[in-house]
Design a protein around this motif. Structure first.
Motif, mmCIF file in Angstrom:
data_model
loop_
_atom_site.group_PDB
_atom_site.id
_atom_site.type_symbol
_atom_site.label_atom_id
_atom_site.label_comp_id
_atom_site.label_asym_id
_atom_site.label_seq_id
_atom_site.Cartn_x
_atom_site.Cartn_y
_atom_site.Cartn_z
ATOM 1 N N THR A 21 0.834 -1.208 0.000
ATOM 2 C CA THR A 21 0.000 0.000 0.000
ATOM 3 C C THR A 21 0.864 1.252 0.000
ATOM 4 O OG1 THR A 21 -1.743 -1.178 1.190
ATOM 5 C CG2 THR A 21 -1.843 1.211 1.224
ATOM 6 N N LEU A 22 1.904 1.262 0.817
ATOM 7 C CA LEU A 22 2.775 2.442 0.904
ATOM 8 C C LEU A 22 3.662 2.584 -0.331
ATOM 9 C CD1 LEU A 22 3.712 2.155 4.669
ATOM 10 C CD2 LEU A 22 2.155 3.811 3.620
ATOM 11 N N ILE A 23 4.081 1.461 -0.901
ATOM 12 C CA ILE A 23 4.867 1.509 -2.140
ATOM 13 C C ILE A 23 3.998 2.081 -3.257
ATOM 14 C CG2 ILE A 23 6.011 0.139 -3.932
ATOM 15 C CD1 ILE A 23 6.760 -1.860 -1.637
ATOM 16 N N ASP A 24 2.790 1.541 -3.387
ATOM 17 C CA ASP A 24 1.879 1.988 -4.441
ATOM 18 C C ASP A 24 1.510 3.462 -4.289
ATOM 19 O OD1 ASP A 24 1.982 -0.577 -5.433
ATOM 20 O OD2 ASP A 24 -0.038 -1.132 -4.768
ATOM 21 N N GLY A 26 3.511 5.688 -3.176
ATOM 22 C CA GLY A 26 4.718 6.500 -3.332
ATOM 23 C C GLY A 26 5.285 6.997 -2.015
ATOM 24 N N GLU A 27 4.839 6.423 -0.904
ATOM 25 C CA GLU A 27 5.304 6.848 0.419
ATOM 26 C C GLU A 27 6.662 6.235 0.774
ATOM 27 O OE1 GLU A 27 3.806 9.029 2.590
ATOM 28 O OE2 GLU A 27 2.307 9.435 1.064
ATOM 29 N N ILE A 28 6.901 5.027 0.258
ATOM 30 C CA ILE A 28 8.185 4.363 0.489
ATOM 31 C C ILE A 28 8.668 3.773 -0.828
ATOM 32 C CG2 ILE A 28 7.693 3.839 2.913
ATOM 33 C CD1 ILE A 28 7.167 0.934 2.090
ATOM 34 N N LYS A 29 9.951 3.435 -0.886
ATOM 35 C CA LYS A 29 10.536 2.831 -2.077
ATOM 36 C C LYS A 29 11.100 1.467 -1.717
ATOM 37 C CE LYS A 29 14.036 3.407 -5.599
ATOM 38 N NZ LYS A 29 15.049 4.246 -6.194
ATOM 39 N N ALA A 30 10.793 0.473 -2.536
ATOM 40 C CA ALA A 30 11.351 -0.866 -2.352
ATOM 41 C C ALA A 30 12.756 -0.862 -2.937
ATOM 42 C CB ALA A 30 10.482 -1.906 -3.041
ATOM 43 N N LEU A 31 13.758 -1.084 -2.096
ATOM 44 C CA LEU A 31 15.155 -1.062 -2.543
ATOM 45 C C LEU A 31 15.629 -2.407 -3.068
ATOM 46 C CD1 LEU A 31 16.690 1.035 0.356
ATOM 47 C CD2 LEU A 31 15.938 1.823 -1.898
ATOM 48 N N ALA A 32 15.117 -3.489 -2.478
ATOM 49 C CA ALA A 32 15.529 -4.826 -2.898
ATOM 50 C C ALA A 32 14.478 -5.828 -2.457
ATOM 51 C CB ALA A 32 16.879 -5.187 -2.293
ATOM 52 N N TYR A 33 14.419 -6.915 -3.190
ATOM 53 C CA TYR A 33 13.525 -8.021 -2.876
ATOM 54 C C TYR A 33 14.411 -9.186 -2.469
ATOM 55 C CZ TYR A 33 9.664 -11.367 -3.670
ATOM 56 O OH TYR A 33 8.696 -12.328 -3.534
ATOM 57 N N MET A 34 14.219 -9.713 -1.274
ATOM 58 C CA MET A 34 15.088 -10.745 -0.731
ATOM 59 C C MET A 34 14.730 -12.113 -1.306
ATOM 60 S SD MET A 34 15.532 -9.457 3.211
ATOM 61 C CE MET A 34 13.856 -8.975 3.552
ATOM 62 N N SER A 35 14.931 -12.240 -2.622
ATOM 63 C CA SER A 35 14.535 -13.448 -3.324
ATOM 64 C C SER A 35 15.463 -13.713 -4.501
ATOM 65 C CB SER A 35 13.095 -13.281 -3.826
ATOM 66 O OG SER A 35 12.655 -14.439 -4.511
ATOM 67 N N ASP A 36 15.297 -14.898 -5.084
ATOM 68 C CA ASP A 36 16.027 -15.211 -6.309
ATOM 69 C C ASP A 36 15.097 -15.176 -7.520
ATOM 70 O OD1 ASP A 36 14.571 -17.446 -5.641
ATOM 71 O OD2 ASP A 36 16.200 -18.859 -5.931
ATOM 72 N N PRO A 38 11.899 -12.716 -9.315
ATOM 73 C CA PRO A 38 11.232 -11.410 -9.246
ATOM 74 C C PRO A 38 9.832 -11.506 -8.645
ATOM 75 C CG PRO A 38 12.197 -11.760 -11.413
ATOM 76 C CD PRO A 38 12.298 -13.058 -10.678
ATOM 77 N N SER A 39 9.439 -10.428 -7.978
ATOM 78 C CA SER A 39 8.094 -10.321 -7.432
ATOM 79 C C SER A 39 7.103 -10.125 -8.574
ATOM 80 C CB SER A 39 8.028 -9.109 -6.497
ATOM 81 O OG SER A 39 6.701 -8.720 -6.258
ATOM 82 N N GLU A 40 5.947 -10.789 -8.486
ATOM 83 C CA GLU A 40 4.913 -10.589 -9.497
ATOM 84 C C GLU A 40 4.415 -9.146 -9.472
ATOM 85 O OE1 GLU A 40 1.753 -13.480 -9.351
ATOM 86 O OE2 GLU A 40 3.170 -15.119 -9.060
ATOM 87 N N ALA A 41 4.326 -8.577 -8.269
ATOM 88 C CA ALA A 41 3.809 -7.214 -8.137
ATOM 89 C C ALA A 41 4.848 -6.166 -8.492
ATOM 90 C CB ALA A 41 3.315 -6.983 -6.706
ATOM 91 N N TYR A 42 6.110 -6.449 -8.247
ATOM 92 C CA TYR A 42 7.186 -5.477 -8.472
ATOM 93 C C TYR A 42 8.364 -6.142 -9.184
ATOM 94 C CZ TYR A 42 4.367 -3.119 -4.997
ATOM 95 O OH TYR A 42 3.314 -2.554 -4.325
ATOM 96 N N LEU A 98 -2.557 -9.448 -4.448
ATOM 97 C CA LEU A 98 -1.451 -9.033 -3.592
ATOM 98 C C LEU A 98 -0.114 -9.065 -4.323
ATOM 99 C CD1 LEU A 98 -2.354 -11.065 -0.376
ATOM 100 C CD2 LEU A 98 -2.771 -8.631 -0.788
ATOM 101 N N GLY A 99 -0.128 -9.618 -5.526
ATOM 102 C CA GLY A 99 1.117 -9.792 -6.259
ATOM 103 C C GLY A 99 1.916 -10.961 -5.732
ATOM 104 N N ALA A 100 1.228 -11.931 -5.172
ATOM 105 C CA ALA A 100 1.898 -13.081 -4.548
ATOM 106 C C ALA A 100 1.477 -14.367 -5.238
ATOM 107 C CB ALA A 100 1.532 -13.150 -3.070
ATOM 108 N N PRO A 101 2.390 -15.300 -5.358
ATOM 109 C CA PRO A 101 2.033 -16.580 -5.965
ATOM 110 C C PRO A 101 1.267 -17.465 -4.990
ATOM 111 C CG PRO A 101 4.296 -16.639 -5.231
ATOM 112 C CD PRO A 101 3.806 -15.238 -4.997
ATOM 113 N N VAL A 102 0.585 -18.453 -5.530
ATOM 114 C CA VAL A 102 -0.048 -19.479 -4.709
ATOM 115 C C VAL A 102 0.983 -20.581 -4.515
ATOM 116 C CG1 VAL A 102 -1.857 -21.236 -4.583
ATOM 117 C CG2 VAL A 102 -2.374 -18.972 -5.529
#
Length: 134
Positions: A21-24, A26-36, A38-42, A98-102
């Motif tokens: 919600t805050l990323i969308d 523009g209140e905060i910025k996602a700097l990195a995703y702790m994954s190998d 990519p996020s579906e949402a970002y 939510l941009g999340a996989p099942v």
């Protein structure tokens, strides 16, 4: 997240979904995703697995737990019911919103995953010199 917005801290490590919600907005910025992966949402957020020399990742996941002394037949009934829910179109649509996989894993898979996380985080804490007694 409140401290980040209030300026009390410069960075936090929530899951992307917690910050959505805050990323969308523009209140905060996602700097990195702790994954190998990519996020579906970002999909444009950099991955720690690619950016860090260590390839370090840490995924958030949702679980449902019960008391350790729950009878096995009842635990199995709950697990079967939850599997049915996770396999529905409605659940897939909710996760997609939510941009999340099942992802489904039963109690054995969850125990294995949590054991791996415990070992990995323990090794990380030791590697950075923060383990008790270091």
């Amino acid at each position: 997240m409140q401290e980040l917005l209030a300026g009390g801290v410069d960075m936090v490590t929530p899951s992307l979904l917690e910050g959505k919600t805050l990323i969308d907005a523009g209140e905060i910025k996602a700097l990195a995703y702790m994954s190998d992966k990519p996020s579906e949402a970002y999909p444009d957020v950099p991955l720690t697995a690619r950016e860090l020399p260590s390839g370090w990742t840490l995924s958030a996941y949702t679980t449902i737990s019960a008391p350790a002394n729950m009878p096995e037949d009842i635990a199995c009934s709950y697990e079967a019911a939850l599997k049915e829910i996770v396999e529905t179109k409605e659940w897939a649509e909710f996760r997609s919103s939510l941009g999340a996989p099942v992802v489904w894993g039963g109690s054995k898979e969850l125990l294995d995953l949590m054991t791996q996380y415990d070992e990995g985080l323990g090794n990380t804490v030791k590697a950075i010199g923060m383990a008790k007694g270091q």
